[in-house]
Design a protein around this motif. Structure first.
Motif, PDB file in Angstrom:
ATOM      1  N   ILE A   1       0.847  -1.182   0.000  1.00  0.00           N
ATOM      2  CA  ILE A   1       0.000   0.000   0.000  1.00  0.00           C
ATOM      3  C   ILE A   1       0.884   1.234   0.000  1.00  0.00           C
ATOM      4  O   ILE A   1       1.813   1.349   0.811  1.00  0.00           O
ATOM      5  CB  ILE A   1      -0.936   0.001   1.225  1.00  0.00           C
ATOM      6  CG1 ILE A   1      -1.936  -1.157   1.113  1.00  0.00           C
ATOM      7  CG2 ILE A   1      -1.683   1.324   1.343  1.00  0.00           C
ATOM      8  CD1 ILE A   1      -2.869  -1.265   2.282  1.00  0.00           C
ATOM      9  N   GLY A   2       0.606   2.169  -0.914  1.00  0.00           N
ATOM     10  CA  GLY A   2       1.434   3.350  -1.038  1.00  0.00           C
ATOM     11  C   GLY A   2       0.999   4.517  -0.176  1.00  0.00           C
ATOM     12  O   GLY A   2       1.701   5.525  -0.092  1.00  0.00           O
ATOM     13  N   ASN A   3      -0.155   4.417   0.469  1.00  0.00           N
ATOM     14  CA  ASN A   3      -0.694   5.523   1.259  1.00  0.00           C
ATOM     15  C   ASN A   3      -0.252   5.441   2.714  1.00  0.00           C
ATOM     16  O   ASN A   3       0.011   4.356   3.241  1.00  0.00           O
ATOM     17  CB  ASN A   3      -2.225   5.508   1.225  1.00  0.00           C
ATOM     18  CG  ASN A   3      -2.785   5.431  -0.169  1.00  0.00           C
ATOM     19  OD1 ASN A   3      -2.742   4.368  -0.783  1.00  0.00           O
ATOM     20  ND2 ASN A   3      -3.315   6.530  -0.678  1.00  0.00           N
ATOM     21  N   ALA A   4      -0.233   6.593   3.352  1.00  0.00           N
ATOM     22  CA  ALA A   4      -0.058   6.619   4.800  1.00  0.00           C
ATOM     23  C   ALA A   4      -1.311   6.052   5.462  1.00  0.00           C
ATOM     24  O   ALA A   4      -2.434   6.276   4.995  1.00  0.00           O
ATOM     25  CB  ALA A   4       0.187   8.046   5.278  1.00  0.00           C
ATOM     26  N   ILE A   5      -1.132   5.290   6.526  1.00  0.00           N
ATOM     27  CA  ILE A   5      -2.260   4.679   7.228  1.00  0.00           C
ATOM     28  C   ILE A   5      -2.700   5.598   8.361  1.00  0.00           C
ATOM     29  O   ILE A   5      -1.918   5.929   9.263  1.00  0.00           O
ATOM     30  CB  ILE A   5      -1.872   3.290   7.773  1.00  0.00           C
ATOM     31  CG1 ILE A   5      -1.512   2.359   6.600  1.00  0.00           C
ATOM     32  CG2 ILE A   5      -3.018   2.695   8.586  1.00  0.00           C
ATOM     33  CD1 ILE A   5      -0.975   1.018   7.038  1.00  0.00           C
TER      34      ILE A   5
ATOM     35  N   ILE B   1      11.452 -11.332 -14.936  1.00  0.00           N
ATOM     36  CA  ILE B   1      10.706 -10.794 -13.800  1.00  0.00           C
ATOM     37  C   ILE B   1       9.778  -9.709 -14.325  1.00  0.00           C
ATOM     38  O   ILE B   1      10.220  -8.785 -15.022  1.00  0.00           O
ATOM     39  CB  ILE B   1      11.645 -10.196 -12.726  1.00  0.00           C
ATOM     40  CG1 ILE B   1      12.683 -11.228 -12.278  1.00  0.00           C
ATOM     41  CG2 ILE B   1      10.843  -9.701 -11.535  1.00  0.00           C
ATOM     42  CD1 ILE B   1      13.697 -10.681 -11.282  1.00  0.00           C
ATOM     43  N   SER B   2       8.498  -9.836 -14.024  1.00  0.00           N
ATOM     44  CA  SER B   2       7.560  -8.790 -14.451  1.00  0.00           C
ATOM     45  C   SER B   2       7.815  -7.514 -13.649  1.00  0.00           C
ATOM     46  O   SER B   2       8.139  -7.572 -12.459  1.00  0.00           O
ATOM     47  CB  SER B   2       6.117  -9.257 -14.240  1.00  0.00           C
ATOM     48  OG  SER B   2       5.840  -9.393 -12.857  1.00  0.00           O
ATOM     49  N   VAL B   3       7.689  -6.368 -14.312  1.00  0.00           N
ATOM     50  CA  VAL B   3       7.917  -5.076 -13.667  1.00  0.00           C
ATOM     51  C   VAL B   3       6.576  -4.356 -13.561  1.00  0.00           C
ATOM     52  O   VAL B   3       6.034  -3.895 -14.570  1.00  0.00           O
ATOM     53  CB  VAL B   3       8.927  -4.220 -14.460  1.00  0.00           C
ATOM     54  CG1 VAL B   3       9.134  -2.883 -13.767  1.00  0.00           C
ATOM     55  CG2 VAL B   3      10.254  -4.961 -14.618  1.00  0.00           C
ATOM     56  N   PRO B   4       5.996  -4.249 -12.356  1.00  0.00           N
ATOM     57  CA  PRO B   4       4.709  -3.557 -12.203  1.00  0.00           C
ATOM     58  C   PRO B   4       4.803  -2.098 -12.640  1.00  0.00           C
ATOM     59  O   PRO B   4       5.853  -1.456 -12.493  1.00  0.00           O
ATOM     60  CB  PRO B   4       4.428  -3.673 -10.696  1.00  0.00           C
ATOM     61  CG  PRO B   4       5.221  -4.862 -10.248  1.00  0.00           C
ATOM     62  CD  PRO B   4       6.461  -4.841 -11.084  1.00  0.00           C
ATOM     63  N   ALA B   5       3.719  -1.575 -13.172  1.00  0.00           N
ATOM     64  CA  ALA B   5       3.685  -0.201 -13.686  1.00  0.00           C
ATOM     65  C   ALA B   5       4.097   0.791 -12.602  1.00  0.00           C
ATOM     66  O   ALA B   5       3.637   0.723 -11.463  1.00  0.00           O
ATOM     67  CB  ALA B   5       2.285   0.130 -14.195  1.00  0.00           C
ATOM     68  N   GLY B   6       4.990   1.701 -12.976  1.00  0.00           N
ATOM     69  CA  GLY B   6       5.398   2.770 -12.092  1.00  0.00           C
ATOM     70  C   GLY B   6       6.472   2.420 -11.088  1.00  0.00           C
ATOM     71  O   GLY B   6       6.882   3.271 -10.295  1.00  0.00           O
ATOM     72  N   LEU B   7       6.944   1.174 -11.108  1.00  0.00           N
ATOM     73  CA  LEU B   7       7.931   0.730 -10.130  1.00  0.00           C
ATOM     74  C   LEU B   7       9.238   0.333 -10.793  1.00  0.00           C
ATOM     75  O   LEU B   7       9.281   0.007 -11.982  1.00  0.00           O
ATOM     76  CB  LEU B   7       7.406  -0.468  -9.331  1.00  0.00           C
ATOM     77  CG  LEU B   7       6.128  -0.300  -8.537  1.00  0.00           C
ATOM     78  CD1 LEU B   7       5.835  -1.567  -7.747  1.00  0.00           C
ATOM     79  CD2 LEU B   7       6.211   0.898  -7.607  1.00  0.00           C
TER      80      LEU B   7
ATOM     81  N   TYR C   1       0.420  -1.295  -4.736  1.00  0.00           N
ATOM     82  CA  TYR C   1       1.524  -1.721  -5.586  1.00  0.00           C
ATOM     83  C   TYR C   1       1.500  -3.240  -5.738  1.00  0.00           C
ATOM     84  O   TYR C   1       1.458  -3.980  -4.744  1.00  0.00           O
ATOM     85  CB  TYR C   1       2.863  -1.295  -4.980  1.00  0.00           C
ATOM     86  CG  TYR C   1       3.038   0.198  -4.835  1.00  0.00           C
ATOM     87  CD1 TYR C   1       3.067   1.023  -5.947  1.00  0.00           C
ATOM     88  CD2 TYR C   1       3.174   0.776  -3.576  1.00  0.00           C
ATOM     89  CE1 TYR C   1       3.240   2.397  -5.823  1.00  0.00           C
ATOM     90  CE2 TYR C   1       3.347   2.147  -3.437  1.00  0.00           C
ATOM     91  CZ  TYR C   1       3.373   2.950  -4.561  1.00  0.00           C
ATOM     92  OH  TYR C   1       3.536   4.305  -4.435  1.00  0.00           O
ATOM     93  N   LYS C   2       1.527  -3.688  -6.990  1.00  0.00           N
ATOM     94  CA  LYS C   2       1.574  -5.121  -7.247  1.00  0.00           C
ATOM     95  C   LYS C   2       3.010  -5.635  -7.123  1.00  0.00           C
ATOM     96  O   LYS C   2       3.951  -4.964  -7.554  1.00  0.00           O
ATOM     97  CB  LYS C   2       1.051  -5.425  -8.650  1.00  0.00           C
ATOM     98  CG  LYS C   2      -0.426  -5.148  -8.834  1.00  0.00           C
ATOM     99  CD  LYS C   2      -0.882  -5.554 -10.222  1.00  0.00           C
ATOM    100  CE  LYS C   2      -2.373  -5.308 -10.406  1.00  0.00           C
ATOM    101  NZ  LYS C   2      -2.823  -5.711 -11.774  1.00  0.00           N
TER     102      LYS C   2
END
Length: 276
Positions: free
Chosen positions: A2-6, A73-79, A53-54
């Protein structure tokens, strides 16, 4: 990850709990006795629109190899994806993945997604093993056709007739249903034996399709277990074969109703073909 602050976390329908992000994971601290160990649901309140994030996926057609194998290795979008090959933890300073990894020795590949210099996904790993070739039978050439033993009985497994006395002995051109059958007989079993000629020293994939059960042995080693009473299905297995002749045995039975039998093989990511 998760990219958000909790902002907060609570057990659905229950008390507030503590949650934090750490190395791409969300760690939730549940007080003793506050939750059901089987089906507890935790609700997270995050800042902004949720960003998930995947994790990368390590892709190889098998976890074993004879001489070498290329691993993508698959590269998730944006990473970015960073990886290690020695079993050590992945960090933002690990090697950057840019192209398939050529593997020619045993290793464990671990990979994780990185965003803005921080680990934001779980680490995924795959262990790759170098296999010892099964030796070919010295001085024995592959022979055309298969020897077939036929058994009659109400079978639930190939083990019900293996080693028994056949009702009939015949030959066949391939592992499959008898082309002379207009309707496949019920309560029948067959054992096919032959010499399989491996054209090169490789790791071979075998796919055995059957209804009902069937099993495949190469050099007296069980490679595919598709036994039991069931509808038609595919089961795969692998064998590292040295170039040359190897013994092949397939046992199959049909209890009642529909029937199928087919054996294919191939190497690497190449397509599968019928056993010659």
């Amino acid at each position: 990850g998760i990219g958000n602050a909790i902002r907060s976390a609570r057990i659905l329908g229950g008390p507030m709990v503590t949650a934090e992000r750490y190395d791409g994971n969300v760690n939730v601290h549940l007080p003793s006795g506050s939750h059901n160990e089987i089906d507890t649901v935790v609700e997270l309140d995050v800042a902004g629109t949720p960003v998930v994030y995947k994790s990368p996926i390590i892709q190889s057609w098998t976890t074993g190899f004879v001489s070498s194998v290329d691993v993508a290795i698959s590269v998730p979008a944006g990473l970015q994806v960073r990886y290690t090959t020695d079993g050590s933890p992945v960090t933002p300073k690990s090697d950057l993945y840019t192209r398939p990894i050529h593997v020619s020795r045993p290793m464990t590949i671990s990979a994780a997604g990185i965003f803005n210099g921080k680990l934001v996904t779980q680490t995924v790993s795959k262990k790759l093993e170098q296999l010892t070739l099964w030796p070919a039978a010295a001085g024995v050439a592959g022979s055309p056709g298969l020897d077939v033993q036929e058994f009659i009985g109400d079978f639930n497994s190939v083990n019900d007739f293996l080693g028994g006395t056949p009702a009939k002995v015949l030959t066949a051109g391939s592992v499959g249903l008898d082309p002379a059958w207009k309707v496949v007989p019920e309560h029948i079993g067959r054992v096919f034996t032959a010499r399989l000629q491996a054209p090169s020293s490789e790791l071979y994939r075998f796919v055995l399709t059957s209804d009902d059960g069937a099993s495949l042995w190469i050099d007296d080693k069980l490679v595919v277990n598709n036994d039991g009473v069931h509808s038609s299905k595919d089961v795969s297995g692998y064998a590292p074969l040295e170039k040359g002749a190897h013994s092949l045995k397939v046992a199959w039975f049909n209890k009642t109703g529909d029937a199928s039998l087919n054996l294919r093989w191939g190497t690497g990511s190449n397509g599968l073909t019928q056993i010659p």
